[in-house]
Write a protein that holds these residues in place. Structure first.
Motif: not given
Length: 264
Positions: A9-10, A103, A118, A155, A159-160, A173, A176
């Motif tokens: 992730i990211g 999250m 975030l 996203a 949003a990252i 991202s 969602r």
């Protein structure tokens, strides 16, 4: 019997262990766009469990210091994070709880690292750049994303955002809601071209905000719960960096895709 998988992730690699096959299926259902990683070293280690609490009732989260870290409790999930931010345990009731708990964990991690934020926003890619759409609840974040198709929706809820002195970028991202499968499994990042504070209106209009006004409008758009003084300072520092590098606008828009003529 526990099983494990790596995911990205990211720019972060997670090694996730599942207490049961059932919670593994829940994870895959909740995050179908998460990309698999290779191996589990180096990684943030996460153990997922299910069967906790009861369905979501409200957003209240209680925070407790425990030996070697912190525990966060909501009616539908429990999150325990080690103080060194190398491992955590998430115990959830259902899919919604899993999404919000993950999250929560990810926001804690990237603020702790001063990596980024975030943000409660949708984000769309156009001509190699990312454009954020944010605002109060009901302002039209998901609507703006849906109206932007067939552009890539990075996203639609969270949003990252990667923030560093050299620039601000946005990653695909997995967190969602309505547009879960619109853009498939994303990789890479996009430089952030602008942040747009949304207002639904009868005609399209774009107004540039000053950096100070933009900074005042952004803190409540950050996904974060029960911040400490140090965490609050880190969030403000990251936001200050972002507004110095990226223009912020108020976007008044109708429910049609013509607002993109003002942006691009």
């Amino acid at each position: 019997m526990e099983s494990s998988q790596a995911c990205i992730i990211g720019e972060h690699m997670f090694c996730i262990s599942f207490e049961t096959e059932s919670v593994k299926r829940l994870f895959r259902h909740t995050f179908p766009t998460v990309l698999p990683g290779s191996g589990c070293e180096p990684a943030f280690r996460l153990l997922l469990k299910e069967g906790y609490g009861r369905p979501f009732t409200d957003y209240r989260i209680d925070k407790f210091a425990v030996d070697g870290g912190f525990r966060y409790l909501r009616t539908d999930y429990a999150l325990e994070v080690r103080a060194n931010y190398q491992s955590a345990v998430i115990h959830v009731h259902d899919s919604l709880a899993l999404k919000h708990a993950f999250m929560h964990l990810y926001s804690l991690l990237i603020v702790h690292e001063r990596w980024g934020l975030l943000l409660h926003s949708s984000c769309v890619a156009e001509n190699g750049k990312a454009y954020l759409f944010t605002g109060h609840s009901g302002a039209g974040k998901s609507t703006a994303a849906a109206l932007s198709l067939p552009r890539s929706v990075i996203a639609d809820e969270a949003a990252i955002v990667r923030i560093r002195p050299s620039g601000v970028s946005v990653f695909h991202s997995p967190f969602r809601s309505e547009l879960q499968s619109m853009d498939g499994k994303g990789t890479g990042s996009w430089p952030l071209g602008g942040v747009h504070l949304l207002h639904q209106a009868q005609r399209n209009r774009l107004q540039l905000l000053s950096k100070s006004e933009g900074l005042l409008r952004l803190p409540d758009k950050v996904f974060f719960w029960n911040p400490s003084v140090d965490e609050s300072r880190a969030i403000i520092h990251l936001l200050k960096q972002a507004v110095e590098l990226v223009p912020l606008y108020e976007l008044h828009f109708r429910k049609d895709p013509e607002f993109w003529e003002l942006i691009s």
